[in-house]
Design an enzyme around this catalytic site. Structure first.
Site, PDB file in Angstrom:
ATOM      1  N   ASP A   1     -47.007 -27.129 -77.994  1.00  0.00           N
ATOM      2  CA  ASP A   1     -47.791 -26.189 -78.797  1.00  0.00           C
ATOM      3  C   ASP A   1     -49.158 -26.786 -79.091  1.00  0.00           C
ATOM      4  O   ASP A   1     -49.270 -27.796 -79.780  1.00  0.00           O
ATOM      5  CB  ASP A   1     -47.044 -25.895 -80.104  1.00  0.00           C
TER       6      ASP A   1
ATOM      7  N   HIS B   1     -54.556 -16.929 -83.188  1.00  0.00           N
ATOM      8  CA  HIS B   1     -54.277 -17.968 -84.186  1.00  0.00           C
ATOM      9  C   HIS B   1     -54.247 -17.450 -85.622  1.00  0.00           C
ATOM     10  O   HIS B   1     -53.513 -17.957 -86.460  1.00  0.00           O
ATOM     11  CB  HIS B   1     -55.330 -19.075 -84.075  1.00  0.00           C
TER      12      HIS B   1
END
Length: 425
Positions: free
Chosen positions: A171, A234
């Site tokens: 990630d 995000h």
């Protein structure tokens, strides 16, 4: 795509045949232990001279940890691109150090990957090679390795330790400034491109169709791959706060509708073009998801959110399950973004479960998240902890133990300085 809207194709990068990895760019590379020296050459811009003065006598690795004031007074990190620029301008010289390792195409056998296996649900996943199918059929590993706050110069060692321990998902994010280091580490591991599930995120200052496409191409190039497994937004809002002047935002033309009609449209087009295998969001509230579901052509497949014993988002879990959206938890072991006044490890129900199963509190917290139905992305710098965090498949928490940990919920947020994403319009 909406009528009259241009579709900008994502640029392809040169790849080593059959690997999915981009070939090295050919840019100057420096050994991390090489010495940096200041020359007598000066610049018309005083901030350039000041940052070069700071580098004098340091190693390359130490230079990349420095911060300096840019021309507008902002504090920014000294990057490899800055070093290249200063060396080219002859303000700095770099000498000595061990040889720079050449980036090679994956060499079979350096690390052997166990084939990724799909389980029926998160609780039945029994190894790091286990995952659950997303709504489009893509198998996403249940447990991944987080790289938040690990810059390019420091991400390689812990990531290689994680890959060696068997982690299959990495990630990262545009704003983490470590995508190049992540890509380099994966190549150094010897694993094939298909052996590693790469997740990255478009930052909130890049909202909008064209900006998202540009950010994606930059991430693709930095990672050195020709596709990304999971690409997510995000944050539901634009960039505000430091280092921007008070009352300003980035992008300047931001509107709340932009995330659905601009940013998400780019995500959908990237998915249609085969440049990403799955698309999703991060930090979206149920309200944000409802708005997106009304407008989207392709549903989000993942929502990564803060999720831990102090923030048990039951409503979010139920909503996402109903709409076929996987929930990926972050801050499972705590968050360093806010002044966290308590350690999750010290919670009595966590301690009791750890003692009963002869495991660590960290393993209990991660197991709890997994049994709640969440994918997880723990992070650690220490090889022994990286391996330890992976040891959550040898036991299961009882219903009573799960309820005891659930009861710790206070709705407290620690990430993003405690800000509730639902306050973003």
């Amino acid at each position: 795509p909406l009528a009259g809207s241009p579709v900008k194709k994502a640029k392809r990068v040169a790849t080593s045949p059959g690997t999915g990895f981009a070939l090295p760019s050919g840019k100057t590379a420096f050994p991390l232990d090489a010495k940096v020296k200041r020359t007598s050459v000066t610049s018309k811009s005083s901030y350039l001279d000041k940052r070069c003065d700071k580098c004098d006598g340091l190693t390359v690795e130490d230079c990349l940890k420095l911060q300096y004031q840019s021309t507008n007074g902002e504090k920014v990190g000294y990057k490899l691109a800055d070093l290249r620029y200063d060396v080219q301008a002859k303000r700095l010289t770099v000498s000595g150090g061990s040889a720079v390792p050449k980036v090679k195409a994956p060499a079979p056998g350096v690390m052997k990957a166990v084939p990724l296996a799909a389980a029926n649900n998160m609780s039945s996943v029994n190894s790091l090679a286990g995952g659950v199918r997303l709504a489009n059929g893509t198998v996403m590993p249940a447990v991944g390795f987080g790289t938040y706050k690990l810059k390019n110069a420091e991400v390689a060692s812990p990531l290689l330790s994680a890959l060696k321990a068997g982690y299959r998902l990495v990630d990262t994010a545009q704003v983490y400034e470590n995508e190049q280091g992540v890509g380099d580490a994966i190549r150094r591991s010897g694993l094939g491109r298909g052996d590693v599930f790469i997740e990255t995120k478009v930052w909130r200052s890049s909202h909008g169709y064209e900006r998202t496409m540009k950010a994606f191409n930059q991430s693709l190039k930095k990672l050195g791959v020709d596709y990304i497994d999971l690409y997510v937004i995000h944050w539901p809002g634009c960039k505000t706060g430091w280092p921007l002047p008070k009352g300003t935002m980035c992008p300047k033309d931001w509107t709340p509708a932009m995330r659905d009609t601009g940013t998400w449209r780019a995500m959908e087009d990237l998915y249609d073009q085969g440049k990403v295998k799955a698309i999703g969001v991060t930090n979206y509230s149920i309200r944000h998801l409802k708005e997106l579901l009304k407008r989207c052509r392709i549903k989000p497949m993942v929502n990564q959110v803060e999720f831990h014993p102090r923030l048990v988002q039951t409503d979010m879990l139920e909503f996402c399950k109903k709409h076929g959206i996987a929930v990926q938890a972050y801050a499972s072991l705590g968050s360093g973004d806010a002044a966290q006044a308590e350690s999750f490890f010290s919670f009595e129900p966590v301690q009791a479960a750890a003692k009963a199963h002869k495991v660590t509190p960290a393993q209990v917290l991660l197991r709890w998240s997994l049994q709640k139905g969440c994918h997880i992305v723990p992070k650690s710098l220490r090889p022994e902890r990286i391996k330890e965090n992976a040891g959550l498949f040898s036991f299961k928490l009882s219903a009573a133990e799960m309820r005891a940990i659930d009861a710790l919920n206070t709705g407290t947020r620690y990430a993003w300085k405690g800000l509730d994403p639902d306050t973003v319009k």
